[in-house]
Design a protein around this motif. Structure first.
Motif, PDB file in Angstrom:
ATOM      1  N   CYS A  10       0.875  -1.170   0.000  1.00 55.49           N
ATOM      2  CA  CYS A  10       0.000   0.000   0.000  1.00 55.49           C
ATOM      3  C   CYS A  10       0.910   1.217   0.000  1.00 55.49           C
ATOM      4  O   CYS A  10       1.604   1.497   0.988  1.00 55.49           O
ATOM      5  N   LEU A  11       0.929   1.940  -1.108  1.00 54.36           N
ATOM      6  CA  LEU A  11       1.847   3.068  -1.269  1.00 54.36           C
ATOM      7  C   LEU A  11       1.466   4.269  -0.405  1.00 54.36           C
ATOM      8  O   LEU A  11       2.323   5.093  -0.093  1.00 54.36           O
ATOM      9  N   ASP A  12       0.209   4.377  -0.006  1.00 54.41           N
ATOM     10  CA  ASP A  12      -0.203   5.498   0.844  1.00 54.41           C
ATOM     11  C   ASP A  12       0.465   5.433   2.210  1.00 54.41           C
ATOM     12  O   ASP A  12       0.705   6.465   2.846  1.00 54.41           O
ATOM     13  N   PHE A  13       0.747   4.211   2.686  1.00 51.59           N
ATOM     14  CA  PHE A  13       1.314   4.025   4.028  1.00 51.59           C
ATOM     15  C   PHE A  13       2.637   3.280   3.998  1.00 51.59           C
ATOM     16  O   PHE A  13       3.240   3.049   5.043  1.00 51.59           O
ATOM     17  N   ASN A  14       3.092   2.897   2.782  1.00 49.54           N
ATOM     18  CA  ASN A  14       4.346   2.164   2.603  1.00 49.54           C
ATOM     19  C   ASN A  14       4.374   0.893   3.445  1.00 49.54           C
ATOM     20  O   ASN A  14       5.340   0.622   4.158  1.00 49.54           O
ATOM     21  N   THR A  15       3.275   0.127   3.355  1.00 49.19           N
ATOM     22  CA  THR A  15       3.149  -1.103   4.127  1.00 49.19           C
ATOM     23  C   THR A  15       2.985  -2.305   3.203  1.00 49.19           C
ATOM     24  O   THR A  15       2.488  -2.180   2.086  1.00 49.19           O
ATOM     25  N   VAL A  33      10.636   2.913  -4.359  1.00 50.28           N
ATOM     26  CA  VAL A  33      11.326   1.955  -3.496  1.00 50.28           C
ATOM     27  C   VAL A  33      11.977   2.671  -2.316  1.00 50.28           C
ATOM     28  O   VAL A  33      11.896   2.205  -1.180  1.00 50.28           O
ATOM     29  N   ARG A  34      12.583   3.822  -2.556  1.00 47.48           N
ATOM     30  CA  ARG A  34      13.177   4.601  -1.439  1.00 47.48           C
ATOM     31  C   ARG A  34      12.100   5.014  -0.439  1.00 47.48           C
ATOM     32  O   ARG A  34      12.308   4.946   0.773  1.00 47.48           O
ATOM     33  N   ASN A  35      10.936   5.443  -0.924  1.00 47.98           N
ATOM     34  CA  ASN A  35       9.840   5.831  -0.030  1.00 47.98           C
ATOM     35  C   ASN A  35       9.371   4.642   0.808  1.00 47.98           C
ATOM     36  O   ASN A  35       9.113   4.780   2.003  1.00 47.98           O
ATOM     37  N   ILE A  36       9.254   3.483   0.173  1.00 54.19           N
ATOM     38  CA  ILE A  36       8.825   2.282   0.895  1.00 54.19           C
ATOM     39  C   ILE A  36       9.876   1.911   1.941  1.00 54.19           C
ATOM     40  O   ILE A  36       9.546   1.569   3.079  1.00 54.19           O
ATOM     41  N   GLU A  37      11.145   2.003   1.576  1.00 55.41           N
ATOM     42  CA  GLU A  37      12.223   1.684   2.515  1.00 55.41           C
ATOM     43  C   GLU A  37      12.272   2.657   3.696  1.00 55.41           C
ATOM     44  O   GLU A  37      12.834   2.341   4.739  1.00 55.41           O
ATOM     45  N   ALA A  38      11.658   3.811   3.540  1.00 57.16           N
ATOM     46  CA  ALA A  38      11.563   4.764   4.657  1.00 57.16           C
ATOM     47  C   ALA A  38      10.368   4.454   5.547  1.00 57.16           C
ATOM     48  O   ALA A  38      10.185   5.063   6.597  1.00 57.16           O
ATOM     49  N   GLY A  39       9.541   3.496   5.126  1.00 55.62           N
ATOM     50  CA  GLY A  39       8.356   3.120   5.892  1.00 55.62           C
ATOM     51  C   GLY A  39       8.465   1.701   6.396  1.00 55.62           C
ATOM     52  O   GLY A  39       9.396   1.356   7.110  1.00 55.62           O
ATOM     53  N   GLY A  40       7.502   0.882   6.015  1.00 58.07           N
ATOM     54  CA  GLY A  40       7.478  -0.517   6.440  1.00 58.07           C
ATOM     55  C   GLY A  40       6.444  -0.761   7.518  1.00 58.07           C
ATOM     56  O   GLY A  40       5.909   0.172   8.127  1.00 58.07           O
ATOM     57  N   ASN A  41       6.153  -2.028   7.756  1.00 64.78           N
ATOM     58  CA  ASN A  41       5.104  -2.404   8.706  1.00 64.78           C
ATOM     59  C   ASN A  41       5.453  -2.047  10.146  1.00 64.78           C
ATOM     60  O   ASN A  41       4.576  -1.668  10.917  1.00 64.78           O
ATOM     61  N   ASP A  42       6.722  -2.178  10.524  1.00 62.68           N
ATOM     62  CA  ASP A  42       7.101  -1.838  11.898  1.00 62.68           C
ATOM     63  C   ASP A  42       6.875  -0.348  12.168  1.00 62.68           C
ATOM     64  O   ASP A  42       6.325   0.034  13.201  1.00 62.68           O
ATOM     65  N   LYS A  43       7.280   0.480  11.239  1.00 60.42           N
ATOM     66  CA  LYS A  43       7.097   1.935  11.407  1.00 60.42           C
ATOM     67  C   LYS A  43       5.612   2.292  11.392  1.00 60.42           C
ATOM     68  O   LYS A  43       5.146   3.104  12.191  1.00 60.42           O
ATOM     69  N   ASP A  44       4.858   1.666  10.495  1.00 62.05           N
ATOM     70  CA  ASP A  44       3.412   1.889  10.426  1.00 62.05           C
ATOM     71  C   ASP A  44       2.756   1.525  11.756  1.00 62.05           C
ATOM     72  O   ASP A  44       1.918   2.260  12.270  1.00 62.05           O
ATOM     73  N   ARG A  45       3.148   0.395  12.323  1.00 63.94           N
ATOM     74  CA  ARG A  45       2.586  -0.062  13.598  1.00 63.94           C
ATOM     75  C   ARG A  45       2.918   0.934  14.715  1.00 63.94           C
ATOM     76  O   ARG A  45       2.061   1.251  15.531  1.00 63.94           O
ATOM     77  N   ALA A  52       6.606   8.352  18.512  1.00 62.55           N
ATOM     78  CA  ALA A  52       6.559   6.918  18.234  1.00 62.55           C
ATOM     79  C   ALA A  52       7.930   6.297  18.429  1.00 62.55           C
ATOM     80  O   ALA A  52       8.945   6.884  18.059  1.00 62.55           O
ATOM     81  N   PRO A  53       7.977   5.088  18.995  1.00 63.05           N
ATOM     82  CA  PRO A  53       9.259   4.393  19.129  1.00 63.05           C
ATOM     83  C   PRO A  53       9.773   3.995  17.756  1.00 63.05           C
ATOM     84  O   PRO A  53       9.009   3.846  16.811  1.00 63.05           O
ATOM     85  N   GLN A  54      11.053   3.807  17.645  1.00 61.38           N
ATOM     86  CA  GLN A  54      11.656   3.463  16.359  1.00 61.38           C
ATOM     87  C   GLN A  54      11.400   2.021  15.945  1.00 61.38           C
ATOM     88  O   GLN A  54      11.416   1.703  14.790  1.00 61.38           O
ATOM     89  N   SER A  55      11.148   1.114  16.898  1.00 62.92           N
ATOM     90  CA  SER A  55      11.022  -0.300  16.541  1.00 62.92           C
ATOM     91  C   SER A  55       9.732  -0.930  17.055  1.00 62.92           C
ATOM     92  O   SER A  55       9.694  -2.110  17.321  1.00 62.92           O
ATOM     93  N   GLY A  56       8.677  -0.168  17.219  1.00 59.01           N
ATOM     94  CA  GLY A  56       7.422  -0.729  17.707  1.00 59.01           C
ATOM     95  C   GLY A  56       7.418  -0.805  19.221  1.00 59.01           C
ATOM     96  O   GLY A  56       8.388  -0.508  19.889  1.00 59.01           O
ATOM     97  N   GLY A  57       6.295  -1.177  19.809  1.00 60.05           N
ATOM     98  CA  GLY A  57       6.191  -1.270  21.262  1.00 60.05           C
ATOM     99  C   GLY A  57       5.757   0.046  21.868  1.00 60.05           C
ATOM    100  O   GLY A  57       5.224   0.919  21.196  1.00 60.05           O
ATOM    101  N   LEU A  58       5.982   0.211  23.152  1.00 57.67           N
ATOM    102  CA  LEU A  58       5.569   1.419  23.842  1.00 57.67           C
ATOM    103  C   LEU A  58       6.535   2.561  23.567  1.00 57.67           C
ATOM    104  O   LEU A  58       7.732   2.356  23.434  1.00 57.67           O
ATOM    105  N   ALA A  59       6.010   3.769  23.524  1.00 57.95           N
ATOM    106  CA  ALA A  59       6.859   4.942  23.420  1.00 57.95           C
ATOM    107  C   ALA A  59       7.622   5.090  24.729  1.00 57.95           C
ATOM    108  O   ALA A  59       7.190   4.624  25.774  1.00 57.95           O
TER     109      ALA A  59
END
Length: 175
Positions: free
Chosen positions: A38-43, A73-85, A128-135
């Motif tokens: 999903c390009l809107d959220f890079n997930t 691809v650079r935009n997606i690499e700046a996102g990802g599921n962990d960052k989205d979460r 937001a934390p960098q790797s998911g979980g609690l801030a």
């Protein structure tokens, strides 16, 4: 570099990024091995979720069957599921709305609506934390027990006597 070689290189980068950014599981359900982005959220999302994202006018592309630009691809690499979460589920708790099971279109649709349209669990990316979980601010700060109790703690040993036996009588110790 030929166009075909460039596309192969970009697709390989996307697949490698998926393995390191939480992309082994769909960002919006429990489906393993998502093949869409999903390009809107890079997930990384599954086929079912990509269809539902399209209902919300979000742009999705298949990893293997689409043509990619280096910028995408650079935009997606700046996102990802962990960052989205960390951002869109930053305030989410399992009891709020459990992650929908793969294929449960009605619950996935509602989850995507709550997550992205209503931003029900959105957390400012700066917090937001960098790797998911609690801030960092969400973790409790430890305090000394004496401060909480307003006195020094006392050690109390609770000895229980088995049923039917009288408790032992204390014996005086010689001076």
């Amino acid at each position: 570099m030929s166009q075909q070689a460039l596309q192969e290189k970009l697709t390989t980068r996307l697949r490698q990024f998926a393995r390191t950014s939480g992309g082994k599981v769909c960002a919006d359900c429990t489906e393993k091995g998502p093949g869409q982005i999903c390009l809107d959220f890079n997930t990384f999302v599954c086929m079912t979720c990509s269809g539902i994202h399209r209902e919300f006018q979000h742009k999705c592309k298949g990893i293997s069957m689409s043509k990619w630009t280096p910028t995408e691809v650079r935009n997606i690499e700046a996102g990802g599921n962990d960052k989205d979460r960390a951002i869109y589920l930053g305030k989410w708790r399992e009891k709020d709305f459990p992650i929908p099971e793969a294929g449960d279109k009605a619950r996935i649709r509602k989850f995507i609506e709550l997550k992205y349209q209503e931003k029900r669990w959105y957390l400012d990316p700066a917090k937001a934390p960098q790797s998911g979980g609690l801030a960092a601010d969400d973790h409790p700060k430890p305090e000394p027990i004496s401060k909480i109790l307003n006195e020094e703690p006392k050690l109390v040993v609770n000895r229980t006597t088995p049923p039917g036996r009288a408790p032992p009588t204390p014996q005086a110790t010689p001076p």
